[in-house]
Scaffold this motif. Structure first.
Motif: not given
Lengths: 494, 494
Positions: A425, A467, A476, A479, A481-482
Motif C-alpha cells: 500500500q 491504521q 486509507k 487496504d 487490495s494493494d
C-alpha cells in the motif's frame, strides 16, 4: 501540570536508555559474545528488565500521570503512550511476570530438542504452562485496557489494529489465494526455468557488496554496523543501528536480500524523530509498521523490475562468470518464484500470508480457550492442508517450526502479513507521489523512496497507531487490495 | 541478622550485574561502536551509573547494614566491603558527584586539544575546577573513612595500602635508580646493538600468533575475545573477558607484548572466586593487584630468558626471514632495553617508576593544597629533571601527556609501580615454590605459574587488601627489594 509531565519525560527517557542498553547487550549476545558469557548475560538482562519495570511501576508514575498535562499533538500522543505503558505494566502482578519469564525460558529450551526430534509430546507440557500464563496475562491486560484478551496481547506488538480488523482481511486473502496460487504456479511452469547464478560467491566479496548496497539504500555506517549472526536481525539504537546477516558461499541471494530487508528496518530506526528521542512517541510505531519498512525495501523495491536492472550488472561485476544469469528476467525468475512449502521462513511473498493466517487463527483459539495445546498438531495440519493443500509430514515441519509460541510470543504473527500488505500500500502511494521512483531505482538510487518513507513513516514515530499511520500516508486504512494487485502484477501476468 | 545480609547480597548482586552491563558497553564503545553512537552511549552509561548509585545509597541499605551479620572469613570480608562501598557512596552529595562528572568530561575534552597543541594554559581553568572538586571529594571521603584525604582517593583504586607505605618505598627507589640507571645504560652501550626483527609482519599472522599465545598463557576463548582498539585494555566480565590490542605491520612486539599484558589482566578476572561472583569480595583486589597480574605475565614471565627461548622460534615460524634476529639474546636486547624518555607509556621497566613517583608526589601536593594547577608545569619539569636528568621540551611531553588527572583520576598512578613491584615479589615467591617454573616457561608452558597465581591471587578475590594479599602469598608485605633485585639481575649483570 507541566512539571508532572516533565518528570514523566525524564523517567521515560531513563527507561528508554535502559532499553537501549538491553538492545546492545542482545546484539552482543547474538553477534560477538563467546558462548561462555551466556549465563551472566542472562542475569545482566534480567537485572535491567527488573529495574526498567520498577521505574515504570513506581507509585510516583501513577501520581504524575494523574496530574500531567501535555500540549500539542506529539506531547499528547506521548502522554497517552506513557499512560498505556504504565497501565499494561501495573496490570501484571510481579509473580505472573516472573512465572512467565521462567515458563517461557523453560519451554524455549525444551522446544529446541523437541523440534530437532520432531516430537511435540516432548514440549507439550511446557507449552501448556506457557499458554496458561499467556491466557492469564491476556485476561489481566484485557481488564486494564478494555480490549479483548487476544487484542490486548496483539497491542503489545502493534497498536492501532485489532483482530476484528484483521479477520476479514485474512479471510479475503484466503479466497484470493485459492484462485491466484494455482494460476501463478501454472504460469511459472510455462516459462523456461531460470538459470542459477554461477557460484561460488566468495564471502569477502559478498560482504563488500552487501555493505555497498546497504549504503546505497541509505544506511550511513557512521551510525550503523553490519555483522554476522545465526538469525539475521536489526538491533541497536536509532543512532547506532546494528544489522546482521549470514553468508553462504553457495548463494548470494540469502545474504544480499537479507541485508536489504534488515536495511529497511534500520532506516526506520535511523529516521525516527530525534526531537522525541528516548520518549515513547519517538519510537517505531510497532512490529507491523516495522515489517512494512523491511518489506518495502526487500520485496517491493529490491525485487522490482527496475532494481533488478540495476543489481544484475553489480552482481556480475562482483562475482564474474557468464553474464546471462544476471539478466533482469532471469533474476526475476530466481527471486520471484512461488512455491508451496511447509516452512514459513522459506515462503515466497504469495504463500507467506497463508502461514500467518493459520497461526493467527490457532493462537486466537489457544488464547480464547477454544483450542488446547493437545489439539494443536491436528488443528495445525488440518488448517495447513486447507490453506495450502498439503499436510506436514511431521510436527517439525508443522506446529514445532517457529520459536514464537514456545517463547511466549502470542499476538505477534499477524504483524508479518500486516507489514507485507502495508508495504504494498505504501509503495503504491509512493509511486503515485513520485513518478520518477522506478527510473531512480533502476539507477540504484533510493533517495526519493527513502525521503518519502522518512516523511510518511519513519519521522512519525509512534504518534499514530497502525491504521492511522496508513491513513495519513496513503489516504486509507489498511487496504489489502494493494497487496493483491501487486501480486497479480508480479505473478499473474503471462 | 542473616536476612539483612541476604538482602544486601541480592542488592549488591544487582549492582555488580549493572556494572557488568556498563563494562560491556564500554568495551563496545572502544572496540566496535560506530562513531555516531557515542552520544547515546554516554547517556546510556549515565543512566546505569545513576541507577547503580541509587541502589547503593537507598535508605534500606543503611538499615540492613546496621543489623546484618555474616559468618566466616569470606562473608565477613564481603560485609566489610559492602559497608565501605556504602560509606563512600553516601559521603558524596549528589550535587558533588554530578558536578564532578561534568567537570571531568569538560576537562577531558579540553585536554585533547591542549595536548595536541602543547598548550597547558588552554586546559588549566578546566583542570583547576577538576582539582577543586577532587579536593572536596577527598575531604568528604576522608571524613567518612578516617583516612587522609589523599589516601581516601587512593583507596578508591587500591585498598590496603596508604601513602605512608608508598612514600619510603618510592624514596628508596629514587636512590636506587640514581645509581642503577647510569650503570645499566653503560652496560648496554658496551653490548652490540640488537638487530631489529625483519618485517613486515602481516596483520593476519600477528592476530593468529597473539591469539595462540594468549591461549598458551591460559586464556580460554569460550570465555574471552581478542579485538582491536586505539588504547589496548582488558574489559568485560569474569566469564566473558574482552582484551584488545593494536596492530602495526612494522612491529610485532607492540601487539604481542600488549596481548600478553592484557592476558595477565584477563586471567585475574577469569580466576576470581565464582562462589562469590557478583559480590564485592568476589571482585579483583584493586588496580595495583591487577597491574601485578598483567606485569607478572608481560614483564616477569614473557621477557624472561626462559620464555625468550620459546617465543623466538615461534616468531620465526610465523614471519620467516633470517633466523638470527630471533635468537634469545637478540630478543633480550630488543625487548629489555633501558632508555630515558619523556613519555610514561613508552618507558622501560627501570625508568617507569620514576614517571610514577613524579606523578604521585605532584598529585598528593595538588590534593593537599601545597601545589596549585598554575604551578604544575614548572613543578613537573623540575621533578622530572631531578628524577631522570632531562627537562621536557614542552608540556605535551610533560604534564599534559596523561589523561588521568584531566579526567579526574587522582590516586591511581601509584598502582602502576606498586603492581610492578608486587609482580617481582610474586614471581620470586612463585620461583621458590615451583623450581620447575623456568623450565616450563622455556617450553611455552604457563600451567604452573598460572595455577600458582590462581591460588595465591586470582582466587582470593577482594578478601585481602594489597599488603595482606602479598603477605599471604609471599610471607611479607610489599618489599621493593625483590623488584630492584630483579632489575639488577636483568640490567646490571655484565
Amino acid at each position: 501540570m507541566t512539571a508532572a509531565y516533565d518528570r514523566l519525560k525524564a523517567r521515560f527517557a531513563r527507561i528508554a536508555l535502559l532499553g537501549q542498553a538491553q538492545s546492545m547487550l542482545h546484539w552482543d549476545a547474538a553477534a560477538v559474545m563467546p558462548a561462555g558469557g551466556a549465563e551472566a548475560r542472562g542475569e545482566q538482562l534480567a537485572v535491567l528488565s527488573g529495574l526498567s519495570h520498577e521505574l515504570l511501576t513506581a507509585p510516583q508514575v501513577a501520581e504524575d500521570l494523574a496530574s500531567a498535562e501535555a500540549h500539542g499533538a506529539w506531547d499528547d500522543a506521548n502522554l497517552t503512550l506513557m499512560r498505556d505503558a504504565h497501565a499494561r505494566a501495573v496490570a501484571l502482578p510481579t509473580a505472573l511476570v516472573e512465572a512467565t519469564a521462567r515458563a517461557n525460558s523453560a519451554c524455549e529450551q525444551r522446544w529446541r530438542t523437541a523440534r530437532a526430534n520432531a516430537d511435540f509430546a516432548m514440549v507439550a507440557p511446557a507449552l501448556k504452562e506457557v499458554v496458561r500464563l499467556q491466557r492469564e496475562t491476556a485476561a489481566a491486560l484485557s481488564a486494564a485496557t478494555g480490549l479483548s484478551p487476544y487484542d490486548a496481547l496483539m497491542e503489545g506488538y502493534q497498536r492501532g489494529i485489532t483482530a476484528a480488523d484483521v479477520e476479514p482481511i485474512f479471510a479475503a486473502y484466503e479466497t484470493f489465494l485459492a484462485d491466484a496460487l494455482p494460476r501463478a504456479e501454472a504460469l511459472q511452469m510455462q516459462r523456461p526455468r531460470p538459470v542459477p547464478l554461477p557460484g561460488p560467491f566468495p564471502i569477502a566479496a559478498q560482504q563488500a557488496l552487501c555493505r555497498d548496497m546497504a549504503e546505497r539504500v541509505g544506511l550511513d555506517f557512521t551510525h550503523a554496523r553490519l555483522d554476522e549472526s545465526t538469525h539475521p536481525f536489526c538491533g541497536g539504537t536509532p543512532t547506532d543501528v546494528r544489522i546482521t546477516t549470514r553468508y553462504n558461499d553457495a548463494s548470494v541471494a540469502q545474504a544480499l536480500l537479507g541485508v536489504l530487508h534488515e536495511t529497511g528496518h534500520a532506516l526506520y530506526e535511523r529516521g525516527l524523530p530525534s526531537a522525541f528521542a528516548h520518549q515513547p512517541v519517538g519510537e517505531a510505531a510497532g512490529m507491523a509498521a516495522h515489517e512494512s519498512q523491511s518489506l518495502i525495501i526487500e520485496m517491493q523495491a529490491c525485487r522490482s523490475d527496475a532494481f533488478l536492472r540495476f543489481i544484475g550488472p553489480q552482481l556480475h561485476a562482483a562475482f564474474g562468470g557468464d553474464a546471462a544469469p544476471y539478466a533482469p528476467d532471469n533474476l526475476a525468475g530466481l527471486w520471484r518464484r512461488v512455491e508451496r512449502g511447509f516452512i514459513r521462513v522459506d515462503a515466497d511473498e504469495m504463500t507467506y500470508p497463508a502461514h500467518v493466517i493459520l497461526r493467527f487463527r490457532l493462537e486466537r483459539a489457544l488464547i480464547g480457550g477454544e483450542l488446547d495445546v493437545e489439539g494443536l498438531p491436528a488443528a495445525w495440519n488440518e488448517g495447513f492442508a486447507s490453506l495450502l493443500g498439503m499436510t506436514p509430514p511431521d510436527d517439525a515441519r508443522g506446529c514445532l517450526q517457529d520459536i514464537h509460541w514456545h517463547d511466549g510470543a502470542f499476538g505477534y504473527f499477524p504483524s508479518y502479513t500486516l507489514g507485507a500488505m502495508a508495504a504494498a500500500q505504501l509503495m503504491r502511494a509512493a509511486r503515485a507521489d513520485l513518478p520518477e521512483l522506478d527510473t531512480r531505482l533502476s539507477g540504484g538510487d533510493f533517495t526519493p523512496l527513502r525521503e518519502w518513507l522518512r516523511a510518511k513513516v519513519h519521522g512519525q514515530g509512534s504518534r499514530l497507531g497502525f491504521q492511522d499511520l496508513l491513513r495519513a500516508a496513503t489516504g486509507k486504512p489498511l487496504d489489502p487490495s494493494d497487496f493483491t494487485a501487486h501480486l497479480r502484477d508480479r505473478y499473474l501476468v503471462a
